[in-house]
Every structure is written in C-alpha cells, then in structure tokens.
Design a protein around this motif. Structure first.
Motif: not given
Length: 410
Positions: A77-79, A83-85, A89-90, A304-305
């Motif tokens: 679903k990553a836009v 950033e999603s990756l 990882i975090y 989210y953003e």
C-alpha cells in the motif's frame, strides 16, 4: 534469575541514556545503532537456550512479531516506498530495542535502578542545552522551529522562547520529559539515599519549569495530571505530608514569579482555546474515516502524511495522538493488541505487585495516556518504545530487588 551481571545493568542504562542524543544522526541515531549492536547477542542468547523472558512475555513476543509481519504484508500500500521502507526498518529496530530491555532486565542485578538512572541522565544532560536555548534563542541544527518563534494569540504575535534540545521540536522534547516523569517520581518516593532524594526534587522542579516554559498545552496538561498522581502517592505513602504541601506552595510561587509572562500566555491560550485544536480535531475525524475506509485494516506503514494530506485534504497531517496513529496506520487488530500490552501491565501490578508496583503502574499509565497526545510519529521514535519497555520493568514485581517500606520518602 541466577547468574546476574552488572554488564546488563550498564546495557539498560545505556539504552535509556543514549536517548539524549535525540535526532542526531537522523536515521542512524546513537540509540538505534546501539540497539543494532546489541541485537546479535540477544538473539544468539534467545535461540541458544530457552530464555525465561520469552516464556513470561510470550504475549509481547507473539504480538510484536505479528505487528511487524502485518506491517510488512501491507507494504504494497506504500504511497512513497522509500518513506514506508524507512518506517518499516525503524519499527523492526524499535521492536528489537523493546525486547533487549526485557532480555537485559532478566539478567541484570538491579534493572529498575539502572533504567531509572538512564532516564535521569537524559534529563540531567538535556537541561543545560534547554537553558541555553531559552536564554539565547539559539537552537541546534536539527530543530524544525526557527529562531524568533512567535505564538499568534488574539490577533497579535507574541514572542515564544522554546527549547527542543536534540529532539527536533518542543513537543518532542516535552514528550521525552513526560516519559521520564515516572522515573523521577520513583527517585523521589523511593530514594536510595538523601543525595538521590535531593537530586530527584531538583530535576523534577527543573523538568516542570521547562515544560511550562515551552508553553505546550498538551504537555502542561500531562504535567498537571502526573503531579496529581505524584501528590496522591506521596500523601498516601510518604511520611512528611507537610513538607510536600510546603514544597508545592513554594514551587508554584516561584514559577509565577519567574515565569509571569509565560503564565499569562498559557492562561490566555487556555481561556481562548481550552484544549480544542482545529488541526487535531480534523486529524481525529478524518483519521477515523480513513480507518473505516480501509475496512479496519489500516492505511499502511508510513502512509499517514501522504494519504491524509493528499486524499483526505488534512491541512496539517500530524495525528498528535499515539493511539490514533496505531489505529489509522495498522488497523483494529494491532490497536487492540497494543492496548492489550497496557492491560498486561495492569494485571502484573494488581495481581502480584506491591504498593510500589501499583504506584509505578499509576504513573506509567498516566504518562502513556496524556503524553500520548503531545507529539506525532510516536512509533518512529526510540523514546516511545523505551518508555513502554521501562514501564514493564517498573511494574513487574519480579524486579523488586531493592524496594521496601524502609526506602520510602521520609
């Protein structure tokens, strides 16, 4: 519980103390690098033999592994894939850090004290930087807010001094200070010595001063409620109640005298806005709508953003709510499991704990509830996970090696 070593106490201390470096290093923050450095030892020990913490915390083991796999499954679903990756990882690193605290606590000689001193070190080292920021209006390079910051109240701009130290903005710093309050309360209610008791009072006063000077309504609300819980515990278990009343009166008088203008500003903000905030309300309403539109599965990690901004047209896409963040990004199952962790804390304390454990439960749950509405991107920040892990060690009666009735505040 045998073969304990002070090496693990140092490890626990370092996991907390390294939080003081905040956003230094960006993704490669010292706290994250330390977690990665320790993880091979933890994983080797865990797989080499059946570790008691894995059994005792089997709910947490299952849930957090499931959480990561859930986030990974919905990565499609990553836009913004990069950033999603990064968020994925975090999340993995922070989950490792959470387990490292529990693993080390089972091997340490005095885990509660080690964690406490780690949080106190964060406060102690950050206070000089905060004082310098307030006095000079000079801020470190990682600060998102500029020198000469103002606050718009009643149609006019009022100068707003602030301190963010290494945490990027004043809300993030205030949140870390609120996460540290249970450790300060432990230091004051259950001191090991007179100097520790004195240090605890000094640091608690300075922490309250910084939170008030930063003039964040959410942080001030958290501080006020936290102090109420502290007064309740002190009045119930402390030995010198008149001393407490005297200290409170003197502290309030000193704050009003030295921070008179800031108090007027805070009163003005509360009288005009109360705790309402159009941006937060918009995030709450549209965030819940995004949750429903995802059929309760979540919009995906790191989304989210971009989704709230581009799809739902939220003007300022920052949830300022830990539970909302979990619910919107990861869905109902993860939100229920996340709440289940705090239910587990309550059961540990209420079923088997001592009055000390129940006090720490009160402090930690209050901090989680009210500090959880100050900042945003909680899950991507190491202090959030270290606070939750600290709460487990404080509330779990198995770690009560040195707490007894004779160590209470005189």
């Amino acid at each position: 519980m045998k073969n304990r070593s002070y090496i693990y106490d140092l490890l626990l201390f370092a996991l907390m103390a390294l939080l003081v470096f905040g956003m230094i290093g960006n993704g490669a923050q010292p706290a994250r690098l330390f977690i990665l450095a320790v993880s091979p030892f933890m994983l080797t020990d865990a797989f080499r033999r059946s570790h008691p913490s894995a059994y005792y915390y089997r709910y947490e083991c299952f849930f957090l592994v499931f959480w990561f796999l859930w986030a990974l499954a919905f990565f499609y679903k990553a836009v913004e894939e990069e950033e999603s990756l990064k968020h994925l990882i975090y999340l993995a690193i922070h989950i490792l850090g959470f387990f490292e605290v529990l693993w080390a606590a089972n091997k340490a000689k005095n885990p509660q004290q080690s964690i406490k001193y780690g949080w106190l070190t964060v406060i102690l080292l950050s206070i000089p930087v905060a004082a310098y920021e307030f006095l000079t209006d000079f801020h470190l390079s990682m600060s998102y807010q500029d020198t000469g910051s103002t606050l718009y109240v009643n149609g006019i701009h009022i100068e707003r001094p602030f301190a963010s130290v290494t945490f990027g903005n004043l809300n993030s710093y205030n949140t870390v200070l609120c996460w540290a309050l249970p450790s300060l309360f432990m230091c004051n209610l259950y001191p090991r010595s007179k100097w520790e008791q004195s240090l605890g009072f000094i640091l608690m006063s300075l922490t309250a001063l910084i939170i008030i000077a930063n003039a964040s309504r959410g942080a001030i609300l958290c501080l006020a409620v936290m102090l109420v819980t502290y007064v309740y515990a002190y009045y119930k278990f402390g030995r010198n109640r008149y001393l407490l009343i005297t200290i409170i009166v003197l502290a309030i008088g000193a704050l009003i005298y030295f921070l008179g203008e800031i108090f007027l500003l805070i009163i003005e903000r509360f009288s005009n806005q109360g705790m309402s905030d159009d941006g937060r309300t918009e995030n709450l309403i549209k965030g819940f709508q995004a949750f429903l539109d995802s059929y309760g599965l979540g919009i995906g990690i790191g989304n989210y953003e971009p989704i709230m901004g581009d799809v739902y047209r939220v003007e300022f896409a920052a949830p300022h709510n830990l539970l909302l963040e979990v619910l919107v990004c990861f869905g109902l199952l993860i939100a229920i499991g996340f709440i289940g962790q705090f239910v587990r804390l309550a059961r540990m304390s209420l079923r088997q704990g001592t009055p000390y454990n129940r006090n720490m439960l009160l402090f930690c749950l209050t901090a989680a509830l009210f500090a959880g509405i100050i900042d945003s991107n909680y899950l991507m920040k190491v202090p959030t996970w270290m606070f939750i892990a600290s709460a487990y060690v404080y509330v779990d009666p198995r770690y009560n090696q040195i707490i007894d009735n004779d160590n209470r505040l005189p």
